[in-house]
Motif scaffolding. Sequence first.
Motif, PDB file in Angstrom:
ATOM      1  N   GLU A 151      26.014  66.061  67.055  1.00 11.91           N
ATOM      2  CA  GLU A 151      24.408  65.860  67.285  1.00 11.91           C
ATOM      3  C   GLU A 151      24.249  64.861  65.596  1.00 11.91           C
ATOM      4  O   GLU A 151      23.658  63.828  65.493  1.00 11.91           O
ATOM      5  CB  GLU A 151      24.022  67.097  67.571  1.00 11.91           C
ATOM      6  N   ALA A 152      24.885  65.420  64.626  1.00 10.50           N
ATOM      7  CA  ALA A 152      24.974  64.478  63.184  1.00 10.50           C
ATOM      8  C   ALA A 152      25.697  63.453  63.775  1.00 10.50           C
ATOM      9  O   ALA A 152      25.091  62.812  63.549  1.00 10.50           O
ATOM     10  CB  ALA A 152      26.033  65.360  62.437  1.00 10.50           C
ATOM     11  N   MET A 153      26.646  63.357  64.133  1.00  6.05           N
ATOM     12  CA  MET A 153      27.223  61.849  64.535  1.00  6.05           C
ATOM     13  C   MET A 153      26.336  60.734  64.914  1.00  6.05           C
ATOM     14  O   MET A 153      26.532  59.582  64.725  1.00  6.05           O
ATOM     15  CB  MET A 153      29.243  61.966  65.154  1.00  6.05           C
ATOM     16  N   ALA A 192      28.009  60.727  55.410  1.00  5.28           N
ATOM     17  CA  ALA A 192      27.491  61.457  56.862  1.00  5.28           C
ATOM     18  C   ALA A 192      28.390  61.662  57.833  1.00  5.28           C
ATOM     19  O   ALA A 192      29.226  62.238  58.673  1.00  5.28           O
ATOM     20  CB  ALA A 192      26.741  61.631  57.068  1.00  5.28           C
ATOM     21  N   PHE A 193      29.115  60.331  58.591  1.00  8.30           N
ATOM     22  CA  PHE A 193      29.736  59.752  59.510  1.00  8.30           C
ATOM     23  C   PHE A 193      31.149  60.595  59.166  1.00  8.30           C
ATOM     24  O   PHE A 193      31.425  61.974  59.886  1.00  8.30           O
ATOM     25  CB  PHE A 193      30.049  58.312  59.648  1.00  8.30           C
ATOM     26  N   ILE A 246      29.288  56.087  73.109  1.00 12.50           N
ATOM     27  CA  ILE A 246      30.645  56.434  72.392  1.00 12.50           C
ATOM     28  C   ILE A 246      29.963  57.817  72.256  1.00 12.50           C
ATOM     29  O   ILE A 246      30.894  58.016  71.476  1.00 12.50           O
ATOM     30  CB  ILE A 246      29.255  55.894  70.902  1.00 12.50           C
ATOM     31  N   ARG A 247      28.857  58.532  72.269  1.00 12.06           N
ATOM     32  CA  ARG A 247      28.896  59.408  72.931  1.00 12.06           C
ATOM     33  C   ARG A 247      29.589  60.601  73.374  1.00 12.06           C
ATOM     34  O   ARG A 247      30.595  61.696  72.898  1.00 12.06           O
ATOM     35  CB  ARG A 247      27.423  60.157  73.151  1.00 12.06           C
ATOM     36  N   GLY A 248      29.975  59.843  74.679  1.00 11.60           N
ATOM     37  CA  GLY A 248      31.567  59.864  74.879  1.00 11.60           C
ATOM     38  C   GLY A 248      32.417  60.653  74.848  1.00 11.60           C
ATOM     39  O   GLY A 248      33.282  61.441  74.770  1.00 11.60           O
ATOM     40  N   TYR A 293      32.718  60.244  71.559  1.00 11.73           N
ATOM     41  CA  TYR A 293      33.117  61.674  70.393  1.00 11.73           C
ATOM     42  C   TYR A 293      33.281  62.835  70.792  1.00 11.73           C
ATOM     43  O   TYR A 293      33.908  63.562  71.095  1.00 11.73           O
ATOM     44  CB  TYR A 293      32.480  60.874  69.857  1.00 11.73           C
ATOM     45  N   GLU A 294      32.723  62.796  72.158  1.00 12.95           N
ATOM     46  CA  GLU A 294      32.007  64.299  73.070  1.00 12.95           C
ATOM     47  C   GLU A 294      34.105  64.800  73.372  1.00 12.95           C
ATOM     48  O   GLU A 294      34.150  65.739  73.123  1.00 12.95           O
ATOM     49  CB  GLU A 294      31.390  64.137  73.951  1.00 12.95           C
ATOM     50  N   SER A 295      34.659  63.789  74.042  1.00 15.50           N
ATOM     51  CA  SER A 295      36.233  64.260  74.296  1.00 15.50           C
ATOM     52  C   SER A 295      37.007  64.597  73.388  1.00 15.50           C
ATOM     53  O   SER A 295      38.066  65.358  73.158  1.00 15.50           O
ATOM     54  CB  SER A 295      36.097  62.859  74.788  1.00 15.50           C
ATOM     55  N   LEU A 296      36.477  63.496  72.191  1.00 14.01           N
ATOM     56  CA  LEU A 296      37.380  63.521  70.725  1.00 14.01           C
ATOM     57  C   LEU A 296      37.189  65.208  69.913  1.00 14.01           C
ATOM     58  O   LEU A 296      38.386  65.571  69.574  1.00 14.01           O
ATOM     59  CB  LEU A 296      36.815  62.876  69.671  1.00 14.01           C
ATOM     60  N   PHE A 297      36.355  65.448  70.281  1.00 15.59           N
ATOM     61  CA  PHE A 297      35.841  66.649  69.513  1.00 15.59           C
ATOM     62  C   PHE A 297      35.943  67.672  70.312  1.00 15.59           C
ATOM     63  O   PHE A 297      36.036  69.200  69.598  1.00 15.59           O
ATOM     64  CB  PHE A 297      34.391  66.845  69.554  1.00 15.59           C
ATOM     65  N   GLU A 298      36.494  67.714  71.333  1.00 15.51           N
ATOM     66  CA  GLU A 298      36.917  69.170  72.266  1.00 15.51           C
ATOM     67  C   GLU A 298      38.175  69.867  71.543  1.00 15.51           C
ATOM     68  O   GLU A 298      38.240  70.325  71.561  1.00 15.51           O
ATOM     69  CB  GLU A 298      37.281  68.714  73.579  1.00 15.51           C
ATOM     70  N   ARG A 299      38.757  68.942  70.679  1.00 20.19           N
ATOM     71  CA  ARG A 299      40.023  69.507  69.709  1.00 20.19           C
ATOM     72  C   ARG A 299      39.541  69.631  68.936  1.00 20.19           C
ATOM     73  O   ARG A 299      41.127  70.117  68.054  1.00 20.19           O
ATOM     74  CB  ARG A 299      41.279  68.570  70.335  1.00 20.19           C
ATOM     75  N   GLY A 300      38.608  70.255  68.227  1.00 17.84           N
ATOM     76  CA  GLY A 300      38.086  70.092  66.821  1.00 17.84           C
ATOM     77  C   GLY A 300      37.668  69.189  66.174  1.00 17.84           C
ATOM     78  O   GLY A 300      37.918  68.131  65.880  1.00 17.84           O
ATOM     79  N   GLY A 301      37.206  69.535  64.966  1.00 17.86           N
ATOM     80  CA  GLY A 301      37.608  68.328  63.927  1.00 17.86           C
ATOM     81  C   GLY A 301      38.350  67.391  63.537  1.00 17.86           C
ATOM     82  O   GLY A 301      39.472  67.677  63.891  1.00 17.86           O
ATOM     83  N   VAL A 302      38.463  66.078  63.299  1.00 16.56           N
ATOM     84  CA  VAL A 302      39.714  64.995  62.776  1.00 16.56           C
ATOM     85  C   VAL A 302      38.976  64.672  60.875  1.00 16.56           C
ATOM     86  O   VAL A 302      38.045  64.156  60.649  1.00 16.56           O
ATOM     87  CB  VAL A 302      39.422  63.941  63.506  1.00 16.56           C
ATOM     88  N   HIS A 303      40.370  65.496  59.866  1.00 15.28           N
ATOM     89  CA  HIS A 303      39.839  65.446  59.096  1.00 15.28           C
ATOM     90  C   HIS A 303      40.132  64.092  58.571  1.00 15.28           C
ATOM     91  O   HIS A 303      41.915  63.449  58.008  1.00 15.28           O
ATOM     92  CB  HIS A 303      40.550  66.990  58.625  1.00 15.28           C
ATOM     93  N   ILE A 304      39.534  63.497  57.947  1.00 18.86           N
ATOM     94  CA  ILE A 304      39.928  61.827  57.438  1.00 18.86           C
ATOM     95  C   ILE A 304      39.811  61.988  56.164  1.00 18.86           C
ATOM     96  O   ILE A 304      38.564  62.439  55.455  1.00 18.86           O
ATOM     97  CB  ILE A 304      38.981  60.685  58.466  1.00 18.86           C
ATOM     98  N   ARG A 305      40.701  61.322  54.703  1.00 16.48           N
ATOM     99  CA  ARG A 305      40.968  60.918  53.761  1.00 16.48           C
ATOM    100  C   ARG A 305      39.979  59.467  53.421  1.00 16.48           C
ATOM    101  O   ARG A 305      41.220  58.861  54.747  1.00 16.48           O
ATOM    102  CB  ARG A 305      42.569  61.300  52.421  1.00 16.48           C
ATOM    103  N   THR A 306      39.120  58.306  53.324  1.00 12.54           N
ATOM    104  CA  THR A 306      39.062  56.923  52.809  1.00 12.54           C
ATOM    105  C   THR A 306      39.979  56.935  51.734  1.00 12.54           C
ATOM    106  O   THR A 306      39.803  57.275  50.994  1.00 12.54           O
ATOM    107  CB  THR A 306      37.874  57.097  53.524  1.00 12.54           C
ATOM    108  N   ARG A 307      40.488  56.036  51.165  1.00 15.05           N
ATOM    109  CA  ARG A 307      40.690  55.040  50.253  1.00 15.05           C
ATOM    110  C   ARG A 307      41.138  53.848  50.228  1.00 15.05           C
ATOM    111  O   ARG A 307      40.349  53.197  51.545  1.00 15.05           O
ATOM    112  CB  ARG A 307      42.245  55.828  49.794  1.00 15.05           C
ATOM    113  N   GLN A 308      40.932  52.832  49.261  1.00 16.38           N
ATOM    114  CA  GLN A 308      41.390  51.373  49.207  1.00 16.38           C
ATOM    115  C   GLN A 308      39.718  51.044  50.263  1.00 16.38           C
ATOM    116  O   GLN A 308      39.581  49.586  50.664  1.00 16.38           O
ATOM    117  CB  GLN A 308      42.262  50.774  49.791  1.00 16.38           C
ATOM    118  N   VAL A 309      38.669  51.370  50.019  1.00 19.28           N
ATOM    119  CA  VAL A 309      37.160  51.072  50.632  1.00 19.28           C
ATOM    120  C   VAL A 309      36.988  49.796  49.782  1.00 19.28           C
ATOM    121  O   VAL A 309      36.569  49.800  48.657  1.00 19.28           O
ATOM    122  CB  VAL A 309      36.443  52.059  50.690  1.00 19.28           C
TER     123      VAL A 309
END
Length: 143
Positions: free
Chosen positions: A28-30, A17-18, A56-58, A60-76
Amino acid sequence: MPRAKLMHGSADDTETAFYDALGRADIEAMMALWADDEEIVCVHPGAPRLVGHAAIRGAYESLFERGGVHIRTRQVHVSRNMSTSIHNLVEDVNRSGDLGQEMHILTTNAYLKTPKGWRIVLHHASIAPGQAPEDILATSLLH
């Protein structure tokens, strides 16, 4: 991810979900995924340590001003017990949304089981120098 599933889900569900909230730039979901504790901590690559919901909210709000960040996770790699789960992983980050990788980040996410389900208490991410680490499983298989 439905809230009811998170209430009785796993730390893995919260992590999914993160990264979904990051990709959709859904503040809000974050923030709903973080523990109800002012001692929560977030460290973004090259940035200072953030403590508490407001900081933390501040960020992420700044980060999200440019849109979503697409992340692929691996080697968990996961270490867990009944009330905590620590996930160390590699994030392949892509800001533009296309499939080409832009950078890789070494990340530790810590989750705490609360009465509301598994919640984030720490997200610590650092840009990794050099080439992206190879997938250990992919290089060690004999078949």
